[in-house]
Design an enzyme around this catalytic site. Sequence first.
Site, PDB file in Angstrom:
ATOM      1  CD  GLU A  45      52.403  19.116  -5.112  1.00  0.00           C
ATOM      2  OE1 GLU A  45      51.048  18.894  -5.474  1.00  0.00           O
ATOM      3  OE2 GLU A  45      52.953  18.022  -4.365  1.00  0.00           O
ATOM      4  CG  HIS A  86      47.068  25.890  -9.048  1.00  0.00           C
ATOM      5  ND1 HIS A  86      47.077  24.936 -10.100  1.00  0.00           N
ATOM      6  CD2 HIS A  86      46.403  25.384  -8.213  1.00  0.00           C
ATOM      7  CE1 HIS A  86      46.606  23.817  -9.648  1.00  0.00           C
ATOM      8  NE2 HIS A  86      46.009  23.958  -8.496  1.00  0.00           N
ATOM      9  CD  GLU A 128      45.586  25.464  -4.271  1.00  0.00           C
ATOM     10  OE1 GLU A 128      45.159  24.296  -3.953  1.00  0.00           O
ATOM     11  OE2 GLU A 128      45.104  26.256  -4.942  1.00  0.00           O
ATOM     12  CG  HIS A 129      49.524  22.029  -6.027  1.00  0.00           C
ATOM     13  ND1 HIS A 129      49.184  20.752  -6.187  1.00  0.00           N
ATOM     14  CD2 HIS A 129      48.247  22.592  -6.557  1.00  0.00           C
ATOM     15  CE1 HIS A 129      48.111  20.651  -7.167  1.00  0.00           C
ATOM     16  NE2 HIS A 129      47.672  21.718  -7.160  1.00  0.00           N
TER      17      HIS A 129
END
Length: 216
Positions: free
Chosen positions: A117, A37, A40-41
């Site tokens: 992030e 995940h 993905e960011h």
Amino acid sequence: MRYALMKYQLPPGAVSIRLSFAFGSLAEADTEKGLAHFIEHMAFNGSKAVPEGDMVKILERLGLAFGADTNASTGQKFTTYMLELPNASDELIDESLFLLREVSSELSFDAAAIDRERGVVLSEWRRGDNFARRRSEQQLNFLIPGAYAASRMPSGDPKVLETASRETLVNLYDRYYRPERATLVIVGDFDIAAVERKIAAKFGDWKGRGEPGKDL
């Protein structure tokens, strides 16, 4: 890379694009929980040809709204990038394929961008740390005691998310973002032969990086 194209004329002119990788949280090691995940960011935080912050600007310039027309999701088995194009113009399709090609093997993983992030990913984890998720995990453990899937939810482990290094993220990315794990699907009101030529031009040189990831 596999691809599937289908002409569909409703709504007129619109095009839906999905690039899906056979890679999700089930492939993560204990020290990688939640990093599928996280990657993905990072797809929206800079690549070899797209500086950090420019990908969303490019999509917005083309008339796509982030969230409504541009999105991505990570599950236990797949990570999928989604684009909804308002029309099948050469500019829109060319730019879309260019950006997806960058996502496929050219992400930069700038150390400062990772740290920025990291807070976003941890914030999402905290928002999801609720009764519904805990009940779902407990129910799965009750129904299938010791199930591997119960310990590999896409949201991951906050301790891993807080400490994951750039090297760990890049190694995971290189292992699983590979052409043999990718499927590109495009459906809409477009010329199939023309789009097929564009795919060959954009993705024809993609060979993958690093050693292939192993299936469970």
